[in-house]
Design an enzyme around this catalytic site. Sequence first.
Site, PDB file in Angstrom:
ATOM      1  N   GLU A 107       0.592 -10.868  23.730  1.00 42.98           N
ATOM      2  CA  GLU A 107       0.821 -10.216  22.431  1.00 42.98           C
ATOM      3  C   GLU A 107      -0.486 -10.158  21.649  1.00 42.98           C
ATOM      4  OE1 GLU A 107       2.829  -8.646  20.577  1.00 42.98           O
ATOM      5  OE2 GLU A 107       4.906  -9.216  20.872  1.00 42.98           O
ATOM      6  N   ASP A 108      -0.632  -9.151  20.814  1.00 44.17           N
ATOM      7  CA  ASP A 108      -1.743  -9.100  19.873  1.00 44.17           C
ATOM      8  C   ASP A 108      -1.494 -10.053  18.711  1.00 44.17           C
ATOM      9  OD1 ASP A 108       0.442  -7.615  19.064  1.00 44.17           O
ATOM     10  OD2 ASP A 108      -0.709  -5.912  18.320  1.00 44.17           O
ATOM     11  N   ASP A 111       4.322 -12.190  14.326  1.00 45.34           N
ATOM     12  CA  ASP A 111       4.576 -12.239  12.885  1.00 45.34           C
ATOM     13  C   ASP A 111       5.919 -12.953  12.690  1.00 45.34           C
ATOM     14  OD1 ASP A 111       4.500 -11.641  10.179  1.00 45.34           O
ATOM     15  OD2 ASP A 111       5.026  -9.546  10.421  1.00 45.34           O
ATOM     16  N   THR A 112       7.018 -12.216  12.600  1.00 44.65           N
ATOM     17  CA  THR A 112       8.326 -12.871  12.491  1.00 44.65           C
ATOM     18  C   THR A 112       8.771 -13.426  13.842  1.00 44.65           C
ATOM     19  OG1 THR A 112       9.499 -10.817  12.991  1.00 44.65           O
ATOM     20  CG2 THR A 112       9.036 -11.281  10.655  1.00 44.65           C
ATOM     21  N   GLY A 113       8.226 -12.883  14.927  1.00 42.94           N
ATOM     22  CA  GLY A 113       8.631 -13.306  16.270  1.00 42.94           C
ATOM     23  C   GLY A 113       9.804 -12.488  16.809  1.00 42.94           C
ATOM     24  N   THR A 115      10.053  -9.349  17.873  1.00 45.18           N
ATOM     25  CA  THR A 115       9.728  -8.586  19.081  1.00 45.18           C
ATOM     26  C   THR A 115       9.707  -9.508  20.300  1.00 45.18           C
ATOM     27  OG1 THR A 115       8.227  -7.323  17.660  1.00 45.18           O
ATOM     28  CG2 THR A 115       8.057  -6.930  20.028  1.00 45.18           C
ATOM     29  N   LYS A 139       1.107 -15.643  12.783  1.00 44.06           N
ATOM     30  CA  LYS A 139       1.316 -15.927  11.361  1.00 44.06           C
ATOM     31  C   LYS A 139       2.413 -16.996  11.274  1.00 44.06           C
ATOM     32  CE  LYS A 139       0.300 -11.144   9.951  1.00 44.06           C
ATOM     33  NZ  LYS A 139       0.889  -9.878   9.458  1.00 44.06           N
ATOM     34  N   ASP A 167      -2.967  -1.828  14.551  1.00 43.90           N
ATOM     35  CA  ASP A 167      -3.068  -0.605  13.754  1.00 43.90           C
ATOM     36  C   ASP A 167      -2.340  -0.710  12.415  1.00 43.90           C
ATOM     37  OD1 ASP A 167      -0.386  -0.542  14.927  1.00 43.90           O
ATOM     38  OD2 ASP A 167      -0.299   1.501  14.132  1.00 43.90           O
ATOM     39  N   ARG A 173      -6.881   0.807  15.375  1.00 38.17           N
ATOM     40  CA  ARG A 173      -6.798   0.085  16.654  1.00 38.17           C
ATOM     41  C   ARG A 173      -8.134  -0.059  17.361  1.00 38.17           C
ATOM     42  NH1 ARG A 173      -1.564  -0.577  18.077  1.00 38.17           N
ATOM     43  NH2 ARG A 173      -0.148   1.162  17.800  1.00 38.17           N
TER      44      ARG A 173
HETATM   45  P1  IMP Z   1       7.088  -9.431  14.893  1.00 37.21           P
HETATM   46  O1  IMP Z   1       8.190  -8.869  15.740  1.00 37.21           O
HETATM   47  O2  IMP Z   1       7.496  -9.499  13.427  1.00 37.21           O
HETATM   48  O3  IMP Z   1       6.563 -10.756  15.381  1.00 37.21           O
HETATM   49  O4  IMP Z   1       5.909  -8.387  14.916  1.00 37.21           O
HETATM   50  C1  IMP Z   1       5.153  -8.208  16.071  1.00 37.21           C
HETATM   51  C2  IMP Z   1       4.537  -6.841  16.141  1.00 37.21           C
HETATM   52  O5  IMP Z   1       4.405  -6.274  14.844  1.00 37.21           O
HETATM   53  C3  IMP Z   1       3.126  -6.944  16.668  1.00 37.21           C
HETATM   54  O6  IMP Z   1       3.108  -6.821  18.064  1.00 37.21           O
HETATM   55  C4  IMP Z   1       2.433  -5.807  15.962  1.00 37.21           C
HETATM   56  O7  IMP Z   1       2.614  -4.603  16.665  1.00 37.21           O
HETATM   57  C5  IMP Z   1       3.132  -5.712  14.633  1.00 37.21           C
HETATM   58  N1  IMP Z   1       2.444  -6.472  13.564  1.00 37.21           N
HETATM   59  C6  IMP Z   1       2.834  -7.623  12.974  1.00 37.21           C
HETATM   60  N2  IMP Z   1       1.968  -8.020  12.041  1.00 37.21           N
HETATM   61  C7  IMP Z   1       0.982  -7.096  12.041  1.00 37.21           C
HETATM   62  C8  IMP Z   1      -0.257  -6.955  11.288  1.00 37.21           C
HETATM   63  O8  IMP Z   1      -0.625  -7.769  10.432  1.00 37.21           O
HETATM   64  N3  IMP Z   1      -0.995  -5.863  11.606  1.00 37.21           N
HETATM   65  C9  IMP Z   1      -0.653  -4.933  12.542  1.00 37.21           C
HETATM   66  N4  IMP Z   1       0.472  -5.031  13.252  1.00 37.21           N
HETATM   67  C10 IMP Z   1       1.291  -6.096  13.009  1.00 37.21           C
END
Ligand code: IMP
Length: 188
Positions: A107-108, A111-113, A115, A139, A167, A173
């Site tokens: 993963e790049d 954030d919330t996890g 995905t 995060k 992005d 990106r």
């Molecule tokens: P999650 O599902 O909330 O953990 O979000 C994961 C996905 O959201 C990452 O793979 C990114 O594509 C996108 N994302 C989350 N935070 C950021 C950010 O600060 N900048 C850009 N993309 C983000």
Amino acid sequence: MSSNPNEIQIHDKSFEIFITRDEIRARVVEMGWELSKDYKEKNPIFIPVMNGSFMFTADLVRACKFDSELMFVGMSSYIGMESTGEVSINYGLDGQLLKGKDVIIVEDIIDTGTTLNHFIHTIEDFEPASIAIVSLLLKPTALRFDIPLDYIGYKIPEAFVVGYGLDYDGLGRTLPDIYQLTSGTDEE
Ligand code: IMP
């Protein structure tokens, strides 16, 4: 627009330099060493989550001292600066190839996890030998799921970041450094 070279504008927002390309390079090499210790006798399959992890993956696999396979998977959950909470797998996942394999999800950013949590459960159904997670950024205060996080590059605050694969609405990106939303141009 700012004349500060460490500040950039993408769409309607300003971003300032946060993690430089040199810092990223050094950290990715360290992560490659860590993985190489754990996978030296193995040929795992990396599953980079597209699009954000394309640059990180290209550097990480070259820092790893073992041979590996790759399966690029396209997923989406974000629109602009907001997670939609709904995850979709758009392309690339061939689950039948994962049975008995050591899987490393790349993963790049976590954030919330949302995905990743969704994706791990999808992968588990294909009965791999093991699943590990590698993410360049995390995060921690935003994380909502109990996910085993094995290899993390940087733990960062909750501000939005772009660059090095990440992005903001399609742009940013290809930047070689990572930038953070400038304080004062806050997220709604
Ligand atoms: P999650 O599902 O909330 O953990 O979000 C994961 C996905 O959201 C990452 O793979 C990114 O594509 C996108 N994302 C989350 N935070 C950021 C950010 O600060 N900048 C850009 N993309 C983000």
